[in-house]
Design a protein around this motif. Structure first.
Motif, short mmCIF file in Angstrom:
data_model
loop_
_atom_site.label_atom_id
_atom_site.label_comp_id
_atom_site.label_asym_id
_atom_site.label_seq_id
_atom_site.Cartn_x
_atom_site.Cartn_y
_atom_site.Cartn_z
N GLY A 629 0.85 -1.42 -0.06
CA GLY A 629 -0.19 0.13 -0.13
C GLY A 629 0.78 1.16 0.00
O GLY A 629 1.98 1.21 0.48
N LEU A 630 0.16 2.43 -0.54
CA LEU A 630 1.05 3.56 -0.65
C LEU A 630 0.34 4.59 0.25
O LEU A 630 -0.89 4.53 0.60
CB LEU A 630 1.07 4.11 -2.10
N ASN A 631 1.01 5.79 0.49
CA ASN A 631 0.69 6.91 1.21
C ASN A 631 0.16 6.45 2.56
O ASN A 631 -0.95 6.85 3.36
CB ASN A 631 -0.51 7.41 0.41
N GLY A 632 0.89 5.44 3.21
CA GLY A 632 0.53 4.99 4.50
C GLY A 632 -0.77 4.10 4.50
O GLY A 632 -1.04 3.87 5.85
N LYS A 633 -1.18 3.74 3.26
CA LYS A 633 -2.40 2.72 3.73
C LYS A 633 -2.06 1.55 3.33
O LYS A 633 -1.05 1.23 2.90
CB LYS A 633 -3.62 3.49 2.58
N ALA A 634 -2.95 0.51 3.87
CA ALA A 634 -2.75 -0.85 3.60
C ALA A 634 -2.92 -1.44 2.23
O ALA A 634 -3.69 -0.64 1.65
CB ALA A 634 -3.50 -1.61 4.84
N PHE A 635 -2.31 -2.41 1.68
CA PHE A 635 -2.44 -3.09 0.44
C PHE A 635 -4.04 -3.49 0.59
O PHE A 635 -4.49 -3.87 1.36
CB PHE A 635 -1.59 -4.13 0.28
N PRO A 636 -4.84 -3.19 -0.58
CA PRO A 636 -6.24 -3.49 -0.82
C PRO A 636 -6.50 -5.17 -0.53
O PRO A 636 -5.64 -5.75 -1.46
CB PRO A 636 -6.49 -2.77 -2.02
N VAL A 637 -7.13 -5.51 -0.05
CA VAL A 637 -7.36 -6.83 0.23
C VAL A 637 -8.05 -7.35 -1.04
O VAL A 637 -7.62 -8.62 -1.40
CB VAL A 637 -8.61 -7.13 1.36
N LEU A 638 -8.87 -6.69 -1.86
CA LEU A 638 -9.29 -6.97 -2.94
C LEU A 638 -8.21 -7.35 -4.02
O LEU A 638 -8.64 -7.82 -4.99
CB LEU A 638 -10.47 -6.27 -3.60
N ARG A 639 -7.05 -6.78 -3.97
CA ARG A 639 -6.02 -7.06 -4.90
C ARG A 639 -4.93 -8.12 -4.42
O ARG A 639 -3.96 -8.36 -5.01
CB ARG A 639 -5.33 -5.78 -5.21
N ASN A 640 -5.32 -8.95 -3.42
CA ASN A 640 -4.49 -10.07 -2.80
C ASN A 640 -4.12 -11.16 -3.72
O ASN A 640 -5.04 -11.44 -4.69
CB ASN A 640 -5.05 -10.41 -1.56
N PHE A 641 -3.13 -11.80 -3.21
CA PHE A 641 -2.65 -12.92 -4.25
C PHE A 641 -3.40 -14.13 -3.21
O PHE A 641 -3.71 -13.99 -2.05
CB PHE A 641 -1.19 -13.30 -3.83
N TYR A 642 -3.66 -15.17 -4.03
CA TYR A 642 -4.36 -16.54 -3.34
C TYR A 642 -3.49 -17.76 -3.49
O TYR A 642 -2.94 -17.63 -4.68
CB TYR A 642 -5.95 -16.60 -3.80
N GLY A 643 -3.42 -18.36 -2.74
CA GLY A 643 -2.51 -19.80 -2.92
C GLY A 643 -3.56 -21.03 -2.67
O GLY A 643 -4.28 -21.02 -1.84
N GLY A 644 -2.79 -22.10 -2.95
CA GLY A 644 -3.48 -23.29 -2.67
C GLY A 644 -4.25 -23.80 -4.10
O GLY A 644 -4.94 -23.14 -4.81
N GLY A 645 -4.24 -25.24 -4.21
CA GLY A 645 -4.98 -25.60 -5.32
C GLY A 645 -4.25 -25.77 -6.93
O GLY A 645 -3.11 -25.57 -6.66
N LEU A 646 -4.84 -26.11 -7.95
CA LEU A 646 -4.21 -26.00 -9.06
C LEU A 646 -3.60 -24.75 -9.48
O LEU A 646 -4.27 -23.47 -9.30
CB LEU A 646 -5.13 -26.52 -10.27
N GLY A 647 -2.42 -24.67 -10.13
CA GLY A 647 -1.72 -23.35 -10.41
C GLY A 647 -1.05 -23.05 -9.17
O GLY A 647 -0.33 -21.85 -9.34
N SER A 648 -1.01 -23.65 -8.16
CA SER A 648 -0.31 -23.04 -6.80
C SER A 648 0.37 -24.48 -6.17
O SER A 648 0.90 -25.21 -6.73
CB SER A 648 -1.28 -22.26 -5.93
N VAL A 649 -0.19 -24.45 -4.88
CA VAL A 649 0.19 -25.86 -4.31
C VAL A 649 -0.92 -26.77 -4.32
O VAL A 649 -1.72 -26.81 -3.52
CB VAL A 649 0.72 -25.63 -2.84
N ARG A 650 -0.78 -27.69 -5.05
CA ARG A 650 -1.85 -29.00 -5.23
C ARG A 650 -2.11 -29.52 -3.88
O ARG A 650 -0.99 -29.67 -3.30
CB ARG A 650 -1.74 -29.60 -6.33
#
Length: 766
Positions: A629-650
């Motif tokens: 996040g910029l300007n002292g704000k947290a990184f938006p949750v709706l822009r998060n990375f996701y892990g687990g499953g196909l394409g990640s850790v099966r």
């Protein structure tokens, strides 16, 4: 009235003509001037067809020679069984009897083929609805049908033709087929081998005696074309291992009396194993002998390898072609010393003359427009012939993904000594996907789901995609289109527009809603043949309506997001669908400075494919991602990375790795996964043909090991928290698209992890 006639009931045209000429003296008429010509007996054939075949017209002189010529011409049309000429007071009457025409062609007893495929094969031999009936054509049609079944290894197939008269001098044809069982290979023997075991050599073949997947691969069905390909594989195996004088002496194929079992015996002579003694160059090398010497793939003291010889000849020819010498002749001349089992090679070259490309022809594109193929060409018309550019052009057309086959043939222009034409031959494949569905539940009531994706819409090379879901709890409308040649220079443009809403199911007892509306535009600029830079901008409005069961992390995520993107991609893989070698790299930067919550997000992906042999491939994939996040704000949750499953850790449920968030209104401490601002994933796969599938690249199995996790913005990347798994999977290029199935067992897991051992997806690898 005098009559000149000839009947062809079962008599050949030559015999009929001879009979006519013998009979002429008895029916001779004095020459006269034609007052009129009449035609009688026609039912379906136009009179103009008859008049066009007559060697005389009204007002011209008629004699016996012209009469016999007229009869021969009419018979040669193949439309009549009987032709007679009557002369009455200067009027010539042409009396014909038409052959019956085919009213209908039908089949009975057919299970292996679609009737339309068989009708097409019969049209190729001249038998089709509306054409004249001919017993000889029917016999040819029966043989063609049997040939079709033989190609399917159904040697016991029997065909019986029934001819049924119909009104208006027509007939109906029915081909009754008794298909019988498929003849299968019961034994393959190789005789004369000493250096390699018979089982080792049989493993080179696509043909075999059957296995677990023979129902899919049909590998136990004999085919002459497949056997020839297997013999080439056998020959290549020996010739690449020093056996210069290897020969296939004979091949015997025997079929059992009941035509159910087949045996194949291959007799070979291995010869001695040879070593390269020396390599020399002779001829004209454009003053670039050192460059050509560096291309020689063989070295003195190494075992003879036919592929090295072929590779060297091709490298020489291509290098000559790069200077415009399309007709360069390169010959590898061996000097064999059988007393020492050594062979010396001399490469003789004659560049001949320079040539330029006069014309580029495109063949086989029944749907895709010519311009879609031509704009990928780097070799231009009226330019000097350049083999490097031609090869690059072929690869670019192949990478479009619209064709199953792409080939380029060079043809000299007749009457010239410095021009060639290039013929590009392609075979189209389906490039669209349509799915429509509807569902009903007490919660959703009636919902509609539809998807249309077309990679080559209207043959223009453009992509168009539409997704629609009217579910009460997960509604979405997504429209996307890509023009790969928005500008003539190859800059692509992608437009996206979407509306999505997410609500909890009634069973969860919640009533919150997240609604997202957005649009975006992205451009791709090719900087080299392998490198493309992407940049774009979008606008997105997110509205979070609070309620029960809302994850606390979403409380303040509503607002406006204006992401700008800048990325780079380099694709050096040999195939986008079934890669076996090469490398893929992607780097993307997303910068959201103009929205409610400014942020920056970076992501890098690296893939490497290493061919271990003709059958086996080792594949490695890794991804790194970080958001802040910029300007002292947290990184938006709706822009998060996701892990687990196909394409990640099966082996872990899709999207369940990483940070969690408490749920509003929960009295049990319930949490949900919301992803994280940092992502780390690594995958290793060993890919091999599926057992029993031979060397079929469309059906493969793989063993894998996955490692990865997702971390929050304020968390350090702790490697001790990485999850890992191992398992096996199946990859199948099916008619509906690439399918991947995986069964994984977690190697490293923690309390609270949600395990899902079996997973599948349609689409990408890893």
């Amino acid at each position: 009235m005098k009559t000149i006639q000839n009947r062809l009931r079962g008599v050949s045209l030559t015999a009929a003509a001879s009979l006519l000429l013998t009979a002429l003296p008895a029916w001779a008429v004095d020459p006269f001037t034609l007052k009129d010509i009449r035609v009688e007996g026609l039912q379906r054939i136009e009179p103009g067809t008859v008049f066009a075949s007559l060697p005389f017209r009204i007002g011209e002189q008629y004699n016996d020679e012209k009469g016999s010529t007229a009869i021969r011409s009419l018979f040669s049309l193949g439309l009549f069984t009987d032709v007679r000429l009557q002369v009455d007071d200067g009027v010539l009457v042409v009396i014909v009897e038409e052959r019956p025409s085919v009213a209908d062609v039908s089949f009975s007893g057919i299970k292996e083929f679609d009737s339309e495929i068989l009708k097409k094969s019969l049209r190729d031999v001249g038998l089709a609805e509306g054409r004249p009936y001919d017993k000889a054509l029917v016999d040819r049609a029966e043989q063609e049908l049997k040939r079709q079944y033989i190609n399917k290894s159904m040697y016991a197939a029997q065909v019986v033709t029934t001819v049924t008269p119909d009104e208006r001098n027509r007939v109906n044809l029915n081909f009754s087929v008794v298909e019988g069982d498929v003849a299968k290979i019961k034994d393959i023997r190789i005789v004369g081998n000493q250096a390699f075991s018979e089982s080792t050599l049989r493993d080179l073949f696509d043909l075999d005696t059957g296995g677990l997947m023979s129902w899919y691969t049909k590998s136990d069905r004999y085919s002459r074309a497949k056997l020839n390909a297997d013999l080439e594989s056998l020959r290549s195996h020996y010739l690449t291992r020093g056996y210069l004088e290897f020969r296939v002496e004979s091949t015997q194929v025997a079929i059992s009396p009941d035509k159910q079992d087949m045996s194949v015996t291959i007799n070979i002579t291995e010869g001695n194993r040879f070593v390269v003694a020396s390599v020399a160059l002779e001829g004209e090398y454009l003053g670039k002998e050192n460059e050509f010497k560096s291309m020689v793939a063989m070295r003195a003291g190494e075992a003879y390898n036919a592929e090295d010889v072929t590779r060297t000849v091709k490298a020489f020819t291509d290098y000559f072609g790069a200077f415009g010498y399309a007709f360069a002749q390169v010959e590898a001349v061996p000097n064999i010393d059988r007393t020492t089992n050594r062979v010396a090679f001399t490469f003789r070259a004659q560049p001949s003359r320079r040539a330029y490309v006069r014309r580029i022809n495109v063949v086989g594109n029944s749907r895709t427009r010519d311009e879609v193929i031509r704009r990928e060409f780097r070799q231009l018309e009226s330019a000097w012939y350049d083999s490097d550019r031609i090869r690059l052009s072929r690869d670019r057309v192949d990478r479009l993904g619209y064709f199953t086959e792409v080939g380029i043939a060079t043809e000299p222009v007749p009457g010239t000594n410095d021009q060639v034409d290039l013929t590009v031959t392609v075979a189209e494949k389906p490039t669209g996907n349509l799915s429509i569905g509807a569902g009903y539940s007490q919660a959703d009531k009636l919902s509609f789901i539809g998807s249309i994706k077309q990679e080559n819409v209207f043959g223009s090379g453009n992509y168009l995609g539409l997704d629609l879901n009217t579910s009460k709890f997960n509604r979405q409308f997504v429209l996307s289109t890509t023009n790969p040649y928005f500008t003539p220079d190859g800059i692509s443009r992608t437009l996206d527009a979407y509306y999505k809403t997410t609500r909890p199911y009634d069973a969860q007892g919640g009533d919150y809603e997240i609604a997202t509306t957005g649009a975006g535009i992205k451009f791709g600029v090719p900087f080299t043949e392998r490198d493309t830079v992407f940049f774009g901008i979008g606008a997105e409005r997110v509205k979070v309506t609070s309620g029960d069961q809302l994850p606390e992390a979403y409380l303040d995520q509503g607002g406006t997001y204006i992401p700008t993107t800048l990325g780079w991609a380099r694709d050096e893989r040999d195939s986008a669908l079934v890669p076996t070698s090469g490398r893929l790299q992607r780097f993307n930067t997303e910068f959201g400075a103009g929205g409610t919550r400014p942020y920056v997000k970076l992501n890098y992906q690296f893939q490497q494919y290493v061919p271990l042999s003709r059958k086996y491939t080792l594949a490695f994939n890794t991804e790194f991602g970080v958001g802040k996040g910029l300007n002292g704000k947290a990184f938006p949750v709706l822009r998060n990375f996701y892990g687990g499953g196909l394409g990640s850790v099966r082996g872990f449920e899709q999207g369940t790795l990483g940070p969690t968030s408490a749920v509003l209104g929960s009295t049990t401490g319930e949490t949900v996964n919301v992803g994280g601002a940092r992502n780390l994933v690594a995958n290793l796969e060993f890919i091999a043909p599926f057992p029993g599938a031979g060397n079929d690249r469309t059906l493969r199995w793989f063993g894998f090991v996955d490692v990865g996790n997702v971390y929050g913005e304020s968390e350090s990347v702790d490697l001790s928290l990485l999850r890992s798994s191992a398992g096996v999977g199946l990859s199948w290029i099916s008619p509906i698209g690439p399918l991947r199935f995986a069964y994984a067992t977690p190697i490293r897991k923690f309390d609270g992890d949600r395990i899902q051992r079996f997973q599948f997806q349609i689409g990408t690898s890893f």
